[in-house]
Design an enzyme around this catalytic site. Sequence first.
Site, PDB file in Angstrom:
ATOM      1  N   TYR A 259      41.679  43.885  42.192  1.00  0.00           N
ATOM      2  CA  TYR A 259      42.459  43.541  41.011  1.00  0.00           C
ATOM      3  C   TYR A 259      43.359  44.705  40.634  1.00  0.00           C
ATOM      4  CZ  TYR A 259      39.816  46.494  37.695  1.00  0.00           C
ATOM      5  OH  TYR A 259      39.276  47.556  37.019  1.00  0.00           O
ATOM      6  N   CYS A 260      44.329  44.426  39.749  1.00  0.00           N
ATOM      7  CA  CYS A 260      45.240  45.465  39.238  1.00  0.00           C
ATOM      8  C   CYS A 260      45.728  45.007  37.863  1.00  0.00           C
ATOM      9  CB  CYS A 260      46.381  45.709  40.215  1.00  0.00           C
ATOM     10  SG  CYS A 260      47.294  44.210  40.664  1.00  0.00           S
ATOM     11  N   ASP A 261      47.016  45.049  37.612  1.00  0.00           N
ATOM     12  CA  ASP A 261      47.558  44.520  36.359  1.00  0.00           C
ATOM     13  C   ASP A 261      47.959  43.062  36.499  1.00  0.00           C
ATOM     14  OD1 ASP A 261      47.249  46.816  34.854  1.00  0.00           O
ATOM     15  OD2 ASP A 261      49.218  47.603  35.364  1.00  0.00           O
TER      16      ASP A 261
END
Length: 321
Positions: A259-261
């Site tokens: 995941y990230c933003d």
Amino acid sequence: MKRNILLALLTLGMIACGASTALAAEVPPLVSTKWVAEKLDTLKTPGQTKIRLVEVGAKYGEGHIPGAVQVKFPSEVFDPETDHMVVGLPEIERVLKSLGVTPGTHIVLYDGDGQPHQVSRFYWTLKYWNVERVSLMDGGKTLWEKENRPLTKDVPNVKRMNFEVKYPPNTKIRAMYSPHIVNALATGDPVILDCRAEKFFKGEVFSVDKWVRTGHLPGALNVFSMASVNGDREFKSKEELQKMYSEKGITPDKKIIAYCDTGVLASHAWFVLNDLLGYKNVSVYDGSMREYANRFDTPMEPGTVYEKFPKTPIQKLEGKQ
């Protein structure tokens, strides 16, 4: 007469088999700028559908590789009715038709804005929608220009094709908050991989146009996706990439949710782990922090709320305890 009919049927069968074999032939996940340069005559041939070069980004009009068409980032990469989630079936079919590709076309994507994770996101999107004959050009336009290769502002006249996308999509490479993230938080399996820079992981900075709580998911491991490329935007060697992830506990034997933003850096990590290093169980949390960190019922570390954000009912309740 019967013999002639039999021979005709046999010939047709061999042709169909050959076409099927050609269609199923694998293409490499990564091609070089040299490889693309050697295909320029083909790319510039009007009406051809053998190879389609696609620039992903917003700077196509400033100059692009001859024969290339454009996918606009972010407007054609995310579902416009969601907060940066994967495009749906009608939208991906519309994009593919506009590119003038067929199921047999070798689609070669490259980064046009100096942001290689953006092109990785569209690559992941195509894989999600079962488009298999796709590669990335290593180094993108940054390296192409450094090597003094040609650019043009001419837009090729590409005929729209009727591309029918296979349904259902490949849901194995897309993780959702429920059940995937909930289960990972509860059990520690799969491993959760935070693909952002360390300052975001540690909660040292806010990005309030994306999320109002800062920090990371409990138990997540942090490897910054962009550490996988060098200054020319080329991917590092497989040995370097494997070491980068293995040192942080991201190993091939584990199930991994990245995941990230917005799922963009996570898609870049997915490409490296899945297609370059051969990991078998990697998925992208599509909602990522735009979904997770804007909820107030999800655990975060440290989970600091932006100071100007109004108090939520949950926060008010916590203040009374």
